[in-house]
Design a protein around this motif. Structure first.
Motif, mmCIF file in Angstrom:
data_model
loop_
_atom_site.group_PDB
_atom_site.id
_atom_site.type_symbol
_atom_site.label_atom_id
_atom_site.label_comp_id
_atom_site.label_asym_id
_atom_site.label_seq_id
_atom_site.Cartn_x
_atom_site.Cartn_y
_atom_site.Cartn_z
ATOM 1 N N LEU A 32 0.836 -1.202 0.000
ATOM 2 C CA LEU A 32 0.000 0.000 0.000
ATOM 3 C C LEU A 32 0.871 1.252 0.000
ATOM 4 O O LEU A 32 0.876 2.034 0.946
ATOM 5 C CB LEU A 32 -0.934 -0.010 1.217
ATOM 6 N N ASN A 81 -2.597 6.309 -4.659
ATOM 7 C CA ASN A 81 -3.190 5.976 -3.360
ATOM 8 C C ASN A 81 -3.517 7.238 -2.562
ATOM 9 O O ASN A 81 -2.629 7.894 -2.032
ATOM 10 C CB ASN A 81 -2.234 5.080 -2.574
ATOM 11 N N GLY A 88 -6.200 6.843 -0.301
ATOM 12 C CA GLY A 88 -7.209 6.263 0.577
ATOM 13 C C GLY A 88 -6.684 5.629 1.846
ATOM 14 O O GLY A 88 -7.467 5.299 2.738
ATOM 15 N N THR A 89 -5.351 5.410 1.965
ATOM 16 C CA THR A 89 -4.810 4.774 3.170
ATOM 17 C C THR A 89 -3.956 5.761 3.951
ATOM 18 O O THR A 89 -3.423 6.724 3.398
ATOM 19 C CB THR A 89 -3.978 3.527 2.814
ATOM 20 N N HIS A 90 -3.783 5.482 5.251
ATOM 21 C CA HIS A 90 -3.150 6.431 6.171
ATOM 22 C C HIS A 90 -1.629 6.297 6.205
ATOM 23 O O HIS A 90 -1.033 6.289 7.279
ATOM 24 C CB HIS A 90 -3.714 6.243 7.576
ATOM 25 N N ASN A 91 -1.015 6.211 5.074
ATOM 26 C CA ASN A 91 0.449 6.126 4.998
ATOM 27 C C ASN A 91 1.009 7.547 4.927
ATOM 28 O O ASN A 91 1.593 7.959 3.917
ATOM 29 C CB ASN A 91 0.835 5.302 3.769
ATOM 30 N N CYS A 133 -3.998 9.941 14.872
ATOM 31 C CA CYS A 133 -3.889 10.626 13.582
ATOM 32 C C CYS A 133 -2.944 11.818 13.628
ATOM 33 O O CYS A 133 -2.632 12.389 12.574
ATOM 34 C CB CYS A 133 -5.271 11.109 13.122
ATOM 35 N N ASP A 137 -0.134 2.430 13.321
ATOM 36 C CA ASP A 137 -0.590 1.956 12.019
ATOM 37 C C ASP A 137 -0.485 3.015 10.931
ATOM 38 O O ASP A 137 -0.414 2.676 9.747
ATOM 39 C CB ASP A 137 -2.056 1.515 12.092
ATOM 40 N N TYR A 138 -0.503 4.284 11.302
ATOM 41 C CA TYR A 138 -0.695 5.334 10.305
ATOM 42 C C TYR A 138 0.628 5.958 9.858
ATOM 43 O O TYR A 138 1.174 5.584 8.837
ATOM 44 C CB TYR A 138 -1.646 6.396 10.856
ATOM 45 N N TYR A 177 2.260 -1.678 13.012
ATOM 46 C CA TYR A 177 0.972 -1.749 13.702
ATOM 47 C C TYR A 177 1.211 -1.945 15.186
ATOM 48 O O TYR A 177 2.330 -2.136 15.634
ATOM 49 C CB TYR A 177 0.039 -2.807 13.110
ATOM 50 N N THR A 218 -11.841 6.399 -0.764
ATOM 51 C CA THR A 218 -12.798 5.559 -0.049
ATOM 52 C C THR A 218 -13.875 6.418 0.593
ATOM 53 O O THR A 218 -13.627 7.568 0.965
ATOM 54 C CB THR A 218 -12.101 4.713 1.034
ATOM 55 N N SER A 269 -0.384 12.389 1.719
ATOM 56 C CA SER A 269 0.868 11.843 2.256
ATOM 57 C C SER A 269 2.044 12.704 1.823
ATOM 58 O O SER A 269 1.942 13.523 0.902
ATOM 59 C CB SER A 269 1.077 10.396 1.790
#
Length: 465
Positions: free
Chosen positions: A85, A98, A100-103, A273, A304-305, A310, A420, A442
């Motif tokens: 991801l 991308n 949509g993900t918290h990278n 966050c 995780d972000y 994780y 998303t 990001s």
């Protein structure tokens, strides 16, 4: 001789006893014997005929194992991702940018983290196979806890194997039945689970509304004055998020700290966050507002972000944090964080410390995206400009808005952008936010890519809305 004399005295006492007393004792004796030997009531068993049995079976309708869902339900159309991801991801066979993900910092694709992960895998394997107190503590766990405490500028940190379990374990470790918790009504689902597990009295105030919180604290103060004995043993807590997952805005920490000191409440902040995002060095909302971290009683965050691993952690003074080692259920009874992930998180924090320009680039991209998103005329942009989490909402009925936003996301995916629609557990959430497209910025994006995404959003929203 003594036994005979005792029997004689008992017989004389029996003769002198009042008649009503003897009658009552005799009645009680008979009643006890009746209860002992009386057969319990056994209801007559009703035998059904074969015809009656068949009729009952024919009338019985079992409940469905799962609720009925429409053919257009999102769960029936899963988006399957192939590969890592990172900046680009492959969704259902289509390569997408991308968003949509918290990278947040783009560390998932970091070569040095990948190399450290492979070395850690070869040395420690894939799991710990036990809670921290039962052969689940590995040297890298202790190293990471010390590293997190040093990075955040606090005395101690405690590591959890699952980011979701941090607040649900920490809150009930301190707050119990009879205590009062003041909480922002916009907090995320994990915090809500922690509030429920505490069994305390929960008082929600309007999202990011300091005036409403002050009103509720004054009401509690009046109740305490009416019952000082109860107030003496009642603890009061204030639970907030540093950067709200469901809204993308930052908490008004300076004003909240004034109320904390004025009304003597304990302050818990979830920085899932905002950790690695806010502040000059990514230390979160306290650094963002230039507030001494000692003013906050407990800080939690998941890894995780921004970190790309994780698990999660809580940090603060040793007096506060150490209490969780025997009272935090997620710490005591869950298998500890896999050593591999501890190594990944540790190297990621080293990268964060050595490359503060990552945080600077992330904040620059967040502000640029916020400015570009103002071009959208059909969608409302929600969230602070410095936040990498943006929510795009639509002024329409909930069901209609949900459907239209899903269509926009589908069209964006077809054109090479992964977004998303924010998901919630409607039946269990305290306050379900309005439907929204969640857009994540990001540090590895450039301005041209952000502008092209906004242009596609503008085109699709103008076409579909």
């Amino acid at each position: 001789m003594d036994t005979t004399w005792e029997l004689y005295e008992m017989f004389q006492a029996f003769l002198k006893a009042p008649s009503y007393h003897l009658a009552l004792e005799a009645f009680l004796m008979v009643w006890v014997l009746w209860l002992i030997f009386h057969k319990s009531y056994k209801p007559e068993r009703l035998e059904l005929t074969e015809k009656e049995k068949e009729e009952l079976i024919a009338e019985w309708k079992p409940e469905p194992l799962v609720p009925d869902s429409s053919k257009n339900h999102y769960a029936l159309k899963p988006r399957v991702v192939s590969g890592a991801l990172g900046k680009k991801i492959t969704v259902n066979g289509t390569e997408c940018l991308n968003m949509g993900t918290h990278n947040y910092l783009g560390l998932i694709d970091s070569p040095e983290i990948k190399e450290a992960a492979v070395k850690g895998l070869r040395k420690y394997g894939v799991g710990s196979c036990g809670p921290r107190g039962f052969y689940g503590t590995v040297d890298v766990h202790l190293d990471l806890e010390a590293q997190l405490a040093e990075f955040m500028g606090v005395e101690e940190a405690i590591l959890y194997s699952y980011g979701f379990s941090c607040m649900p374990s920490a809150i009930p470790a301190y707050a119990k039945r009879g205590d009062v918790i003041f909480c922002d009504e916009g907090v995320s689902f994990p915090i809500q689970k922690g509030l429920s597990a505490s069994r305390s009295q929960i008082v929600f105030f309007k999202h990011n509304n300091v005036e409403d919180l002050e009103r509720l604290l004054l009401e509690q103060d009046d109740l305490d004055k009416k019952n000082p004995k109860k107030a003496k043993v009642t603890r009061r807590f204030l639970v907030i998020e540093g950067l709200y997952m469901n809204y993308g805005d930052v908490c008004p920490l300076i004003e909240l700290l004034e109320l904390k000191k004025r009304f003597k409440v304990r302050l818990f902040i979830d920085e899932s966050c905002s950790f690695g995002v806010l502040g000059k060095n990514g230390r979160g909302v306290t650094e963002h507002f230039n507030i001494p971290v000692e003013d906050v009683d407990l800080i939690s965050a998941c890894l995780d972000y921004a970190i790309g691993s994780y698990g999660g952690f809580c940090c603060g003074s040793s007096y506060v944090v150490d209490h969780q080692r025997l009272s935090g259920l997620g710490y005591c009874f869950s298998a500890s964080l896999p050593p591999l992930q501890s190594i990944v998180a540790s190297v990621a924090i080293d990268v964060l410390k050595s490359k503060p320009e990552l945080v600077e680039k992330l904040q620059k991209n967040a502000r640029f995206a916020h400015k570009e998103l103002q071009r959208l005329t059909k969608l409302l942009v929600c969230g602070d400009e410095v936040s990498p989490v943006k929510h795009l909402r639509l002024a329409a009925d909930r069901a209609e808005a949900q459907q239209l936003l899903e269509q926009i996301v589908d069209h964006m995916q077809e054109e090479g952008v992964a977004l998303t629609v924010a998901r919630y557990i409607d039946e269990e959430e305290h306050l379900v936010p309005p439907p929204s497209i969640r857009l994540i910025v990001s540090a590895i994006l450039d301005e041209e890519e952000i502008s092209s995404v906004v242009s596609l959003l503008e085109k699709n929203s103008d076409t579909l809305l």
